[in-house]
Structures are given as structure tokens and as C-alpha cells.
Design an enzyme around this catalytic site. Structure first.
Site, mmCIF file in Angstrom:
data_model
loop_
_atom_site.group_PDB
_atom_site.id
_atom_site.type_symbol
_atom_site.label_atom_id
_atom_site.label_comp_id
_atom_site.label_asym_id
_atom_site.label_seq_id
_atom_site.Cartn_x
_atom_site.Cartn_y
_atom_site.Cartn_z
ATOM 1 N N ASP A 34 43.471 -30.504 -7.599
ATOM 2 C CA ASP A 34 43.979 -31.596 -8.285
ATOM 3 C C ASP A 34 42.645 -32.453 -8.180
ATOM 4 O O ASP A 34 42.709 -33.789 -8.254
ATOM 5 C CB ASP A 34 44.976 -32.235 -7.344
ATOM 6 C CG ASP A 34 44.353 -32.379 -5.909
ATOM 7 O OD1 ASP A 34 43.336 -31.944 -5.548
ATOM 8 O OD2 ASP A 34 45.260 -33.151 -4.929
ATOM 9 N N HIS A 237 12.591 -25.785 -2.173
ATOM 10 C CA HIS A 237 13.898 -26.400 -2.451
ATOM 11 C C HIS A 237 14.892 -26.059 -1.318
ATOM 12 O O HIS A 237 16.215 -25.731 -1.532
ATOM 13 C CB HIS A 237 14.587 -25.799 -3.669
ATOM 14 C CG HIS A 237 13.909 -26.320 -4.739
ATOM 15 N ND1 HIS A 237 13.799 -25.584 -6.201
ATOM 16 C CD2 HIS A 237 12.964 -27.359 -5.203
ATOM 17 C CE1 HIS A 237 12.881 -26.317 -7.040
ATOM 18 N NE2 HIS A 237 12.297 -27.268 -6.531
ATOM 19 N N ASP A 254 11.814 -34.761 -0.454
ATOM 20 C CA ASP A 254 11.674 -35.015 -1.706
ATOM 21 C C ASP A 254 13.098 -35.536 -2.406
ATOM 22 O O ASP A 254 14.119 -34.772 -2.105
ATOM 23 C CB ASP A 254 11.381 -33.414 -2.400
ATOM 24 C CG ASP A 254 10.850 -33.181 -3.827
ATOM 25 O OD1 ASP A 254 11.604 -34.100 -4.317
ATOM 26 O OD2 ASP A 254 10.725 -32.102 -4.218
ATOM 27 N N ASP A 265 11.573 -39.497 -8.892
ATOM 28 C CA ASP A 265 11.247 -38.156 -8.440
ATOM 29 C C ASP A 265 9.888 -38.451 -7.288
ATOM 30 O O ASP A 265 8.768 -38.544 -7.756
ATOM 31 C CB ASP A 265 10.864 -36.944 -9.203
ATOM 32 C CG ASP A 265 11.177 -35.749 -8.404
ATOM 33 O OD1 ASP A 265 11.157 -35.600 -7.292
ATOM 34 O OD2 ASP A 265 10.839 -34.555 -9.218
ATOM 35 N N HIS A 337 3.485 -23.685 -6.477
ATOM 36 C CA HIS A 337 4.271 -24.313 -7.445
ATOM 37 C C HIS A 337 3.085 -24.931 -8.651
ATOM 38 O O HIS A 337 1.858 -24.927 -8.175
ATOM 39 C CB HIS A 337 5.308 -25.215 -7.072
ATOM 40 C CG HIS A 337 4.831 -26.296 -6.080
ATOM 41 N ND1 HIS A 337 4.207 -27.394 -6.774
ATOM 42 C CD2 HIS A 337 4.771 -26.361 -4.888
ATOM 43 C CE1 HIS A 337 3.919 -28.274 -5.625
ATOM 44 N NE2 HIS A 337 4.278 -27.461 -4.465
ATOM 45 N N HIS A 341 5.738 -31.951 -13.608
ATOM 46 C CA HIS A 341 6.706 -31.710 -14.775
ATOM 47 C C HIS A 341 7.329 -33.095 -15.290
ATOM 48 O O HIS A 341 6.797 -34.235 -14.777
ATOM 49 C CB HIS A 341 7.894 -31.256 -14.210
ATOM 50 C CG HIS A 341 8.454 -32.012 -13.064
ATOM 51 N ND1 HIS A 341 9.331 -33.076 -13.287
ATOM 52 C CD2 HIS A 341 8.716 -31.681 -11.784
ATOM 53 C CE1 HIS A 341 9.807 -33.374 -12.001
ATOM 54 N NE2 HIS A 341 9.263 -32.644 -11.066
ATOM 55 N N HIS A 348 13.744 -32.739 -14.090
ATOM 56 C CA HIS A 348 12.724 -31.833 -14.877
ATOM 57 C C HIS A 348 13.210 -32.275 -16.344
ATOM 58 O O HIS A 348 13.885 -31.440 -16.782
ATOM 59 C CB HIS A 348 12.968 -30.568 -14.251
ATOM 60 C CG HIS A 348 12.283 -30.170 -13.155
ATOM 61 N ND1 HIS A 348 11.026 -29.286 -12.822
ATOM 62 C CD2 HIS A 348 12.572 -30.538 -11.693
ATOM 63 C CE1 HIS A 348 10.811 -29.388 -11.544
ATOM 64 N NE2 HIS A 348 11.810 -30.045 -10.868
ATOM 65 N N GLU A 366 2.422 -33.791 -7.905
ATOM 66 C CA GLU A 366 3.032 -33.217 -6.539
ATOM 67 C C GLU A 366 2.289 -32.016 -6.209
ATOM 68 O O GLU A 366 3.042 -30.975 -6.070
ATOM 69 C CB GLU A 366 4.647 -33.028 -6.926
ATOM 70 C CG GLU A 366 4.956 -32.272 -8.136
ATOM 71 C CD GLU A 366 6.502 -31.832 -8.077
ATOM 72 O OE1 GLU A 366 7.008 -31.376 -7.221
ATOM 73 O OE2 GLU A 366 6.994 -32.081 -9.117
ATOM 74 N N TYR A 370 1.809 -25.421 2.091
ATOM 75 C CA TYR A 370 2.793 -24.859 2.852
ATOM 76 C C TYR A 370 2.266 -23.677 3.567
ATOM 77 O O TYR A 370 2.071 -22.567 3.170
ATOM 78 C CB TYR A 370 3.947 -24.106 1.877
ATOM 79 C CG TYR A 370 4.263 -25.351 0.849
ATOM 80 C CD1 TYR A 370 5.018 -26.414 0.914
ATOM 81 C CD2 TYR A 370 3.722 -25.375 -0.493
ATOM 82 C CE1 TYR A 370 5.229 -27.613 0.204
ATOM 83 C CE2 TYR A 370 3.749 -26.235 -1.316
ATOM 84 C CZ TYR A 370 4.552 -27.284 -1.203
ATOM 85 O OH TYR A 370 5.046 -28.346 -2.032
ATOM 86 N N ARG A 379 3.944 -32.167 1.161
ATOM 87 C CA ARG A 379 4.090 -32.349 -0.413
ATOM 88 C C ARG A 379 3.859 -33.671 -0.366
ATOM 89 O O ARG A 379 4.429 -34.554 0.169
ATOM 90 C CB ARG A 379 5.177 -31.842 -0.990
ATOM 91 C CG ARG A 379 5.072 -31.938 -2.694
ATOM 92 C CD ARG A 379 6.021 -30.771 -3.300
ATOM 93 N NE ARG A 379 7.403 -31.131 -2.929
ATOM 94 C CZ ARG A 379 8.040 -30.197 -2.179
ATOM 95 N NH1 ARG A 379 7.515 -29.109 -1.769
ATOM 96 N NH2 ARG A 379 9.409 -30.498 -2.294
ATOM 97 N N GLU A 381 4.266 -36.497 -3.717
ATOM 98 C CA GLU A 381 4.575 -36.666 -5.364
ATOM 99 C C GLU A 381 4.809 -38.207 -5.636
ATOM 100 O O GLU A 381 5.440 -39.081 -4.867
ATOM 101 C CB GLU A 381 5.917 -35.897 -5.325
ATOM 102 C CG GLU A 381 6.487 -35.959 -6.829
ATOM 103 C CD GLU A 381 7.647 -35.177 -6.874
ATOM 104 O OE1 GLU A 381 8.080 -34.787 -7.999
ATOM 105 O OE2 GLU A 381 8.596 -35.123 -6.119
#
Length: 416
Positions: A34, A237, A254, A265, A337, A341, A348, A366, A370, A379, A381
Site C-alpha cells: 500500500d 561507501h 560523506d 557533496d 578512487h 566528479h 555524480h 576529494e 585509507y 577524506r 571533500e
């Protein structure tokens, strides 16, 4: 002229003569017996109309001697609206989009048949974008296949390829929306810095951020918030956000607010206890050096690969000095990475690799390191607006140095 009308005029100038463009906003997808999943209008449709409701379509026709635009919307049904909410009226759709001819969606087939039967058409543009071969078809791609089956003599063209060069360069209204999303993101991160302490769960830091931006007018998050502490910060991620944050750990966040359809971002890495250790500062400052080097280098005429090369050079040099790698070619062990972007309606955002940076583009900066064996993921960014001379850091007000972050985390007055 209405900003969306300006964009459509530009699209018309790029369409071939004897072609049409048909974009659908999409339809809600059922999520349970529903309820439907949250709806997000097809982004090319939104880009050209400013409308974000389901069950709409934009038809653009271009011939040698004439051009025509029609907008199709869902017909309001007062009885249903009591249950589903109010639908857009024709005069409202006209006011937002700047399109004079607004019809109901159930007239689309007859209108399309009428236009196609009276003239010769060579091509039809649909949004045929697909991220990967195995992905499910989007609503617009399915419609393109239906059209092709019904009108096999008309060549299907990809509207995504036509619109992407336009979307890469933001107009003033788009930049303002991104700046507002960044302003909200800034306020949300300040709240996190004021509230963060050992013993909290990652999802509580996430909740502090999301509560603040929603209270201040964000329509939601640009993407699922990443809040990874300790070893979790080394996962690019990570979205579970369920671990307890411990004294001495770092918290990598992030995230971004969405405002009027446009995204921020931003990534910042905070000390859970309010102070960085000497080792954390050393690694943090290495990432910051790469971040600033990319910002200094960003300018028209470069590619994102060029910026990533700048980033890798700085990080490799820092890692060698720390004794983590013996040769620059090993930088991928700790940085895996790319540094940038495009940013806009999508986090992105639509982009073509062959198009170099130009004034009006908005990109991210960014870099990150790691280090699994030390459970340190850092990181940093920022969001950059490319200008004639170089770039402007749109996120420059958000605390970024270890000193600025520690000062914000430990201040007493103005605690949100």
C-alpha cells in the site's frame, strides 16, 4: 525568459531538423502492498521543465519551418486527490515550465500519432542512459523501446548525450541552488561537530546532520549519508552507520543536502574525542595538502584525470615520507578512487570524459587516504566552481583544517 525555456531553446538548436524529443517524468514504483518508493522525477525532464511530479511528459518537435513544445500532465481527479494528494494544475505547470501548451497525459498518444502521420520524421530523442548493462531498464528507456517498435522507421537517438554537455555547465540558477545546498550542509556539519562524543552510534551523528538540514529547509539528502568511524572509515561507501564511536577514533562523514533538486557533496573527518592525535594530524595534513593542490590546479582546459594526477603526486610524496610506500606507483594501496566528479542534479552528475573543464562547471575535490592497518580513513571533500581564472571553493566556509575543526568541536557558545 523562463530559465527552463532558455534551456529548451538551446536543446532545440542542437536537435537535428525533422526530429522530436520525448521525455517522461516517470511513475512511482510500488514499495509494498500500500505504499510507493520515494519518487524522483527523471532528471533530464526536470532540467528542461522544472517539474518533479510523476506521470508527466515533454514533447519537443523540430522541423525546418516550425518548432513546437507540448507538456502533458496527469489529469487532476478530486476524489483520488483526497487519498493521494493534490496534483499539478495546467496553469501551475505552465507557470513553472514556461510552456504554453499543457495537455493531459491521456492525450499524448493521439497527439503523437497526429504529428507523426502528417510529416516525415528522421529521429526521436529519448533518455536512453544506462549505467551498466545488467541494470534494469529505466522508465524512459522502456518507452524508447515501445516507440521504436511502433515507429521502426524513426531512428532512436540518446537525449542524454545531447543534454549532458549542457548540464555540465551550470547556469546562475543552478549555482545558486548548489550554494544553498552547501550552506545547509555546513550548518548540519557544525551541529555534528558540536554534538559528537565517544559512546554515540554512527547513526546518531547521521541523525544530527539530517535533522538540522531538514529543519532548515533541505528537501532531503543528496545521497545516503556515510558515517564511518575507525575501520569503517576505510570503506568508501559504508552506509550501515551502526557502530559505536570510541574515544580516539576518527569519524568520516560523506554527505550532502539537496535543495531545489540540486546536491551538495562534502566530506569531513572528525576526531570523536574532539582532538586529533599527532599521527591522525600527520595523515590528515597529507590529505589536506592534496586537497589544496587540486584546488590550486583546477582551471579551464584540464581534465579530471589531470586533477587526479596532481592528487596522486602529492599523496605519493607524503606516503613516501611517512614510510608507507617505497615508490609512487604504490599510491593505489592507500588511495584507490579518483579525486573528482561533476556535481549538480545528480551527486555524480552527467558528464562526458572528452569534455574538458570550462567556466560554470561544478566539480568535487576529494582526496583520501585509507590505512586499514591503523584503522585510519581520512577524506576531505570540497565543491569547486570552475571560473575563467581557476576555481572558487564553494565549501570554503565549512571548517577543514585540524585546528578549525577542533576549535568548532570544543567551542561552548552557540552550541546548536
Amino acid at each position: 525568459m523562463n530559465v527552463y525555456a532558455k534551456r529548451r531553446e538551446k536543446v532545440l538548436s542542437k536537435m537535428q531538423v525533422g526530429s522530436l524529443m520525448l521525455l517522461y517524468s516517470g511513475e512511482a514504483v510500488p514499495g509494498s502492498l500500500d505504499a510507493s518508493l520515494p519518487f524522483d522525477a527523471n532528471h533530464p525532464f526536470f532540467y528542461l521543465t522544472g517539474l518533479r511530479r510523476e506521470n508527466m511528459a515533454l514533447l519537443v518537435l523540430k522541423r525546418e519551418s516550425s518548432e513546437k513544445m507540448l507538456l502533458f500532465i496527469e489529469e487532476p481527479k478530486p476524489r483520488e486527490e483526497r487519498w493521494t494528494g493534490r496534483r499539478v494544475r495546467p496553469e501551475e505547470a505552465k507557470a513553472v515550465s514556461g510552456i504554453d501548451d499543457v495537455l493531459y497525459l491521456d492525450e499524448l498518444e493521439s497527439q503523437l500519432s497526429r504529428f507523426l502521420s502528417r510529416n516525415t520524421w528522421e529521429a526521436a530523442y529519448f533518455d536512453c542512459y544506462r549505467n551498466a548493462v545488467g541494470d534494469l531498464e529505466s522508465y524512459n528507456l522502456a518507452k524508447a523501446r515501445q516507440f521504436s517498435a511502433a515507429y521502426p522507421a524513426i531512428r532512436i537517438m540518446d537525449a542524454h548525450a545531447l543534454l549532458t554537455p549542457m548540464r555540465m555547465v551550470k547556469d546562475d540558477e543552478e549555482v545558486l541552488a548548489i550554494e544553498k545546498a552547501i550552506e545547509l550542509t555546513d550548518k548540519g556539519l557544525v551541529r555534528v561537530m558540536h554534538e559528537l562524543r565517544p559512546g554515540m552510534k554512527e547513526y546518531q551523528a547521521q541523525a544530527e546532520f539530517e535533522y538540522q538540514i531538514r529543519m532548515l529547509g533541505a528537501e532531503g539528502m543528496a545521497f545516503p549519508t556515510i558515517a564511518g568511524s575507525g575501520a569503517n572509515g576505510c570503506m568508501l561507501h559504508y552506509e550501515e552507520n551502526c557502530s559505536e564511536m570510541k574515544a580516539g577514533q576518527l569519524l568520516l562523514m560523506d554527505l550532502g543536502a539537496r535543495y531545489n533538486g540540486y546536491c551538495a557533496d562534502v566530506t569531513r573527518t572528525f576526531p570523536v574525542s574532539g582532538r586529533y592525535s599527532d599521527r591522525q594530524k600527520e595523515i590528515y595534513d597529507a590529505v589536506l595538502a592534496a586537497n589544496l593542490a587540486v584546488q590550486d590546479a583546477a582551471k579551464p582546459g584540464l581534465s579530471l584525470k589531470d586533477l587526479n594526477d596532481v592528487c596522486k603526486t602529492v599523496l605519493a610524496e607524503k606516503l613516501q615520507k611517512m614510510g608507507k610506500i617505497a615508490d609512487p606507483s604504490e599510491v593505489g594501496r592507500y588511495y584507490m578512487h579518483s579525486v573528482s566528479h561533476h556535481l549538480g542534479i545528480d551527486t555524480h552528475d552527467a558528464a562526458l570524459e572528452e569534455i574538458l573543464l570550462a567556466p560554470g562547471m561544478v566539480i568535487t575535490d576529494e582526496p583520501g587516504l585509507y590505512i586499514d592497518e591503523e584503522e585510519i580513513g581520512i577524506r576531505i571533500e570540497d565543491d569547486l566552481l570552475i571560473t575563467e581564472q581557476g576555481c572558487i571553493c564553494l565549501t570554503q566556509k565549512i571548517p577543514k583544517t585540524t585546528e578549525a575543526i577542533e576549535a568548532c568541536m570544543n567551542e561552548k557558545e552557540g552550541n546548536l
